[in-house]
Design an enzyme around this catalytic site. Structure first.
Site, PDB file in Angstrom:
ATOM      1  N   TYR A   8      10.337  20.541  32.318  1.00 58.51           N
ATOM      2  CA  TYR A   8      10.160  21.754  31.515  1.00 58.51           C
ATOM      3  C   TYR A   8       9.068  21.652  30.459  1.00 58.51           C
ATOM      4  O   TYR A   8       8.108  22.417  30.486  1.00 58.51           O
ATOM      5  CB  TYR A   8      11.488  22.126  30.835  1.00 58.51           C
ATOM      6  CG  TYR A   8      12.558  22.486  31.839  1.00 58.51           C
ATOM      7  CD1 TYR A   8      12.446  23.628  32.622  1.00 58.51           C
ATOM      8  CD2 TYR A   8      13.656  21.667  32.026  1.00 58.51           C
ATOM      9  CE1 TYR A   8      13.403  23.949  33.558  1.00 58.51           C
ATOM     10  CE2 TYR A   8      14.630  21.984  32.969  1.00 58.51           C
ATOM     11  CZ  TYR A   8      14.494  23.122  33.732  1.00 58.51           C
ATOM     12  OH  TYR A   8      15.435  23.442  34.661  1.00 58.51           O
TER      13      TYR A   8
ATOM     14  N   PRO B  71      15.705  31.299  34.883  1.00 53.64           N
ATOM     15  CA  PRO B  71      16.586  31.991  35.828  1.00 53.64           C
ATOM     16  C   PRO B  71      17.302  33.146  35.133  1.00 53.64           C
ATOM     17  O   PRO B  71      17.347  33.195  33.898  1.00 53.64           O
ATOM     18  CB  PRO B  71      17.589  30.908  36.232  1.00 53.64           C
ATOM     19  CG  PRO B  71      17.626  29.964  35.095  1.00 53.64           C
ATOM     20  CD  PRO B  71      16.286  30.041  34.398  1.00 53.64           C
TER      21      PRO B  71
ATOM     22  N   HIS C 202      15.476  27.736  30.476  1.00 54.33           N
ATOM     23  CA  HIS C 202      16.194  26.766  31.297  1.00 54.33           C
ATOM     24  C   HIS C 202      16.258  25.351  30.721  1.00 54.33           C
ATOM     25  O   HIS C 202      17.079  24.547  31.151  1.00 54.33           O
ATOM     26  CB  HIS C 202      15.501  26.728  32.669  1.00 54.33           C
ATOM     27  CG  HIS C 202      16.388  26.397  33.815  1.00 54.33           C
ATOM     28  ND1 HIS C 202      17.573  25.728  33.672  1.00 54.33           N
ATOM     29  CD2 HIS C 202      16.263  26.634  35.141  1.00 54.33           C
ATOM     30  CE1 HIS C 202      18.130  25.571  34.856  1.00 54.33           C
ATOM     31  NE2 HIS C 202      17.351  26.122  35.759  1.00 54.33           N
TER      32      HIS C 202
ATOM     33  N   SER D 203      18.863  26.377  45.373  1.00 52.86           N
ATOM     34  CA  SER D 203      19.957  26.025  44.483  1.00 52.86           C
ATOM     35  C   SER D 203      21.190  26.855  44.807  1.00 52.86           C
ATOM     36  O   SER D 203      21.087  28.056  45.045  1.00 52.86           O
ATOM     37  CB  SER D 203      19.517  26.315  43.048  1.00 52.86           C
ATOM     38  OG  SER D 203      20.428  25.777  42.165  1.00 52.86           O
TER      39      SER D 203
HETATM   40  N1  COA Z   1      35.091  20.315  56.107  1.00 57.49           N
HETATM   41  C1  COA Z   1      35.802  21.264  55.454  1.00 57.49           C
HETATM   42  N2  COA Z   1      35.558  21.627  54.164  1.00 57.49           N
HETATM   43  C2  COA Z   1      34.551  21.003  53.532  1.00 57.49           C
HETATM   44  C3  COA Z   1      33.777  20.013  54.165  1.00 57.49           C
HETATM   45  C4  COA Z   1      34.084  19.672  55.509  1.00 57.49           C
HETATM   46  N3  COA Z   1      33.396  18.743  56.166  1.00 57.49           N
HETATM   47  N4  COA Z   1      32.855  19.576  53.262  1.00 57.49           N
HETATM   48  C5  COA Z   1      33.040  20.273  52.131  1.00 57.49           C
HETATM   49  N5  COA Z   1      34.084  21.122  52.283  1.00 57.49           N
HETATM   50  C6  COA Z   1      34.647  22.027  51.258  1.00 57.49           C
HETATM   51  C7  COA Z   1      34.795  21.339  49.922  1.00 57.49           C
HETATM   52  O1  COA Z   1      36.001  20.637  49.840  1.00 57.49           O
HETATM   53  C8  COA Z   1      34.729  22.500  48.957  1.00 57.49           C
HETATM   54  O2  COA Z   1      35.974  23.128  48.945  1.00 57.49           O
HETATM   55  P1  COA Z   1      36.420  24.100  47.725  1.00 57.49           P
HETATM   56  O3  COA Z   1      35.620  25.362  47.860  1.00 57.49           O
HETATM   57  O4  COA Z   1      37.843  24.316  47.986  1.00 57.49           O
HETATM   58  O5  COA Z   1      36.137  23.360  46.449  1.00 57.49           O
HETATM   59  C9  COA Z   1      33.747  23.443  49.626  1.00 57.49           C
HETATM   60  O6  COA Z   1      33.745  23.090  51.007  1.00 57.49           O
HETATM   61  C10 COA Z   1      32.355  23.349  49.068  1.00 57.49           C
HETATM   62  O7  COA Z   1      31.819  22.048  49.253  1.00 57.49           O
HETATM   63  P2  COA Z   1      30.305  21.832  49.672  1.00 57.49           P
HETATM   64  O8  COA Z   1      29.810  23.003  50.397  1.00 57.49           O
HETATM   65  O9  COA Z   1      30.195  20.509  50.353  1.00 57.49           O
HETATM   66  O10 COA Z   1      29.488  21.850  48.347  1.00 57.49           O
HETATM   67  P3  COA Z   1      29.788  21.434  46.872  1.00 57.49           P
HETATM   68  O11 COA Z   1      30.664  22.453  46.254  1.00 57.49           O
HETATM   69  O12 COA Z   1      30.192  20.019  46.797  1.00 57.49           O
HETATM   70  O13 COA Z   1      28.337  21.631  46.256  1.00 57.49           O
HETATM   71  C11 COA Z   1      26.280  20.871  45.375  1.00 57.49           C
HETATM   72  C12 COA Z   1      27.281  20.746  46.526  1.00 57.49           C
HETATM   73  C13 COA Z   1      25.147  19.921  45.598  1.00 57.49           C
HETATM   74  C14 COA Z   1      25.754  22.309  45.349  1.00 57.49           C
HETATM   75  C15 COA Z   1      27.047  20.552  44.059  1.00 57.49           C
HETATM   76  O14 COA Z   1      27.476  19.210  44.073  1.00 57.49           O
HETATM   77  C16 COA Z   1      26.181  20.698  42.852  1.00 57.49           C
HETATM   78  O15 COA Z   1      25.538  19.761  42.420  1.00 57.49           O
HETATM   79  N6  COA Z   1      26.159  21.910  42.254  1.00 57.49           N
HETATM   80  C17 COA Z   1      25.319  22.196  41.114  1.00 57.49           C
HETATM   81  C18 COA Z   1      24.064  22.867  41.567  1.00 57.49           C
HETATM   82  C19 COA Z   1      23.284  23.340  40.388  1.00 57.49           C
HETATM   83  O16 COA Z   1      23.061  22.599  39.457  1.00 57.49           O
HETATM   84  N7  COA Z   1      22.883  24.614  40.431  1.00 57.49           N
HETATM   85  C20 COA Z   1      22.233  25.246  39.335  1.00 57.49           C
HETATM   86  C21 COA Z   1      20.835  24.808  39.166  1.00 57.49           C
HETATM   87  S1  COA Z   1      20.078  25.674  37.851  1.00 57.49           S
END
Ligand code: COA
Length: 692
Positions: A90, A103, A329, A543
């Site tokens: 940034y 954003p 941000h 994202s």
């Molecule tokens: N089979 C069935 N379900 C699964 C699965 C599988 N193989 N893998 C994952 N899931 C489920 C998870 O248990 C989770 O369930 P929930 O909705 O009940 O909690 C759901 O699917 C979502 O998981 P997944 O899609 O793997 O993603 P995540 O939620 O772990 O997200 C990231 C991954 C990288 C997006 C997250 O870790 C992250 O860092 N988020 C922040 C992003 C960010 O900073 N954004 C803003 C930027 S300004």
């Protein structure tokens, strides 16, 4: 205002109970770096880079020296990468904040029948904000815990404490993130209300009493009337904050020569937040048009000057019902913004407005209009800033699209990670448009660690390339496509786990580069290499920003020929916000979205056909067992790195990874699309003819 004192904040935020961000092993990072480059480079480029990386990682070499210094740094700090990252991501970035960096959250359209309705909405929102602020002040915000992958671990809360206390001060070379000094006696608290490009100081605590919603409405009503007075109208100084950071720093320097301006700037810099009462845009309020208006305010002729982009939180309330939040941000991530905004919307929904028909009758001091003394020089800066913002407005190509065929639940039933699946779908879409993969950024939260912000998940994996090629290959069977899909999703999921546990490569490479600079060493070859520049040219900037109330997040692309792709997965649909620049011949948001949708349907059909074949189940219910072992290399960190193996004289077996058409390097700073360095390639065809 002092520079933020992170160590002190850690104690207050309870972040010191969390583990420190680990420092990955040098060999592991170099090895993973090479793997991430494979899908982006030609064989020739790759071999060149392999030599450079190998020399860097050789025993007793420069890499080891820098790694030792980084290790020392990590022992002495709560988070070894934080300052480097903040600066690189940034503060040193000179691009204008609107579209390029800030954003926005877009609220559902509001239906205001009369102008007073929008003021009521604003009063209700400010009242919610003050409630939220008191949770922050008393440190009563509940601790966040990770969800999804590796769910359950507590997360660092520090970002929340910057929501209403920080300010991004422009500088000639580098900005500074500053914070209000905490004092024994609380400072008088005020917000800035922007209305018709005028700025008003509105105290929200008077005589130690927080204003109630009725009082807030009274004050807003006064402001709206004061703003209508044309004789008192001052130039739209807020436009200056929409300019490039160096230009704004220069205008601010000129403004600061006058004590009137110094007073106005001081009030803005120390406010809790801005509330921007916008004029009607005159546009149809679709998801896409609201997203655009939130990103740039519609330019100088609309509400572009009714903003102050340095301030982290700007609540926008348009008289036409176009509402949302614009966020600077550098102080926090979108997830924190979502948490705060959801609190406010739930507060507004759950606590009926406490307004009676009339506004307050109590005698409150009138809000104060901020005055500006403008020299001809400032007028020149203003017209230049307005021109640039207007160009940006014309240039933004945005498409907000609700993909309603299926959502997270269908993907989970396939026993796949929804996030990984969507990332693979984005790779497929880009490949369908351009016939190649490109360096991709997906933000991964590292709030599991003290002062953790984000790492990068590099989604353009070799396995994703294998999958998208199989999808394009008419000879490829469903079984092969499905195996490759699973391999791509496994690779993406593994990379995600590496990133969220602090073992991915971007922060580490940045640390190595920066510590070399701190040591006043010549920039190491590895960071001058074209491959490094290509790998940091994030043509796809993605994202996941999920929400639990009806609103969405979006942002702009980070490079001239790139896409910003923000997605919000819900159980039965996914909202995509795709942005790009019109003046790039390489991109078109609408086309990208259409192709993305087609790819998502093909992926679903593939899963359904495969499930039916495997289970003899035409309903397409997922197999209980995994559908086969992936063929591709996995992204698990190896025991011995490729770079190290090469030093030992044994070339690694990488020949089986598909050779891609390479990525082209485009200047980050260029306002319009311009190829700066062409990599040695034969296949840089125009994107639009290459759809498959
Ligand atoms: N089979 C069935 N379900 C699964 C699965 C599988 N193989 N893998 C994952 N899931 C489920 C998870 O248990 C989770 O369930 P929930 O909705 O009940 O909690 C759901 O699917 C979502 O998981 P997944 O899609 O793997 O993603 P995540 O939620 O772990 O997200 C990231 C991954 C990288 C997006 C997250 O870790 C992250 O860092 N988020 C922040 C992003 C960010 O900073 N954004 C803003 C930027 S300004």
């Amino acid at each position: 205002m002092p520079v933020l004192d992170w160590e002190r904040e850690t104690e207050q935020g309870g972040g010191d109970a969390l583990p420190k961000l680990p420092l990955p092993a040098l060999g592991d990072t170099l090895d993973l770096y090479l793997r991430t480059l494979r899908p982006l480079l030609t064989e020739e480029q790759y071999q060149e880079t392999l030599k450079i990386v190998t020399t860097f990682g050789a025993p007793g070499g420069l890499g080891e020296l820098l790694q030792r210094r980084l290790l020392e740094r990590s022992e002495n700090r709560a988070n070894w990468v934080y300052d480097y990252w903040l600066n690189d991501m940034y503060l040193a970035n000179r691009m204008a904040l609107p579209i390029n960096s800030s954003p926005v959250m877009v609220f559902p359209p509001q239906h205001f029948r009369a102008p007073i309705d929008s003021l009521r909405f604003a009063a209700h929102l400010i009242s919610g904000m003050l409630e939220y602020k008191s949770l922050l002040d008393t440190r009563s915000l509940p601790l966040d815990y990770a969800r999804g992958q590796l769910a359950g671990t507590p997360l660092c809360m520090e970002q929340y404490y910057r929501l209403f206390t920080s300010y991004r001060l422009p500088g000639p070379q580098r900005d500074t993130l500053v914070a209000q000094q905490s004092s024994v006696m609380p400072e008088p608290e005020h917000i800035i209300v922007a209305c018709r490009n005028q700025f008003f100081v509105m105290d929200v605590v008077i005589n130690f009493r927080r204003l109630n919603e009725r009082d807030l409405l009274t004050q807003l009503d006064k402001i709206s009337k004061m703003a209508d007075s044309e004789e008192e109208c001052l130039p739209p100084i807020g436009l200056l904050t929409s300019d490039g950071r160096t230009e704004w720093a220069e205008s601010r320097r000129v403004l600061m020569k006058e004590s009137t301006n110094r007073d106005a700037l001081d009030m803005i810099e120390r406010c809790l937040c801005l509330v921007c009462l916008d004029q009607s845009s005159g546009l149809d309020l679709t998801d896409t048009s609201r997203a655009k208006l939130m990103l740039h305010g519609g330019g100088g002729a609309k509400n572009g000057g009714n903003r102050w982009y340095d301030k982290p939180m700007q609540f926008v309330i348009g008289s036409d019902g176009c509402c949302g939040v614009v966020c600077e941000h550098s102080a926090f991530e979108g997830i924190v913004l979502v948490q705060c905004t959801e609190y406010l919307l739930k507060y507004m929904r759950g606590s009926p407005s406490k307004l009676v028909r009339a506004a307050s009758v109590s005698e409150l001091p009138a809000p104060r209009r901020l005055r500006w003394k403008c020299t001809p020089e400032i007028h020149k800066h203003l017209s230049s800033s307005a021109d640039k913002l207007n160009r940006q407005v014309r240039n933004l190509d945005m498409d907000v699209h609700k993909f309603h065929e299926y959502g997270k639940e269908f993907i989970k039933k396939q026993k796949m990670s929804p996030d990984a699946y969507i990332q693979v779908a984005l790779q497929l879409a880009y490949y369908k448009c351009h016939g190649r993969l490109v360096s991709t950024y997906e933000s991964a939260s590292i709030r599991r660690f003290q002062e953790g912000r984000v790492e990068n998940i590099r989604s353009a994996t070799a396995e994703a390339l294998g999958f998208v090629r199989a999808m394009a290959d008419l000879k490829s069977s469903d079984t092969e496509k499905m195996e490759r899909l699973r391999a791509a999703i496994n690779a993406q999921t593994k990379y995600t786990v590496l990133a969220i546990t602090g073992k991915a490569i971007d922060n580490h490479l940045l640390g190595l580069r920066e510590i070399a600079q701190d040591l006043k060493l010549e920039k190491p070859e590895i960071f001058k290499d074209t491959a490094f520049l290509i790998s940091n040219q994030f043509i796809l900037s993605t994202s996941q920003v999920p929400t639990t109330v009806d609103m969405f997040c979006c942002y702009g692309p980070v490079v001239p020929d790139g896409y910003g792709a923000c997605y919000n997965p819900q159980s039965d649909h996914v909202l995509f916000c795709v942005s790009s620049f019109r003046d790039s011949p390489q991109t078109c948001s609408e086309e990208f979205v259409q192709i993305l949708e087609r790819g998502l349907l093909e992926m679903r059909d593939l899963c359904v056909r495969h499930n039916a074949d495997t289970n003899g189940n035409p309903g397409g219910k997922a197999d209980e067992r995994p559908s086969g072992k992936p063929k591709e290399e996995t992204l698990e960190r190896p025991v011995q790195s490729q770079a190290t193996r090469m030093v030992g004289g044994t070339p690694s077996a990488l020949g089986d990874v598909p050779r891609p058409p390479p990525q082209v390097l485009v200047s980050k700073a260029a306002a319009k699309s311009q190829v700066d360095i062409q990599t040695q390639t034969t296949s840089q065809g125009g994107s639009k003819e290459r759809k498959i």
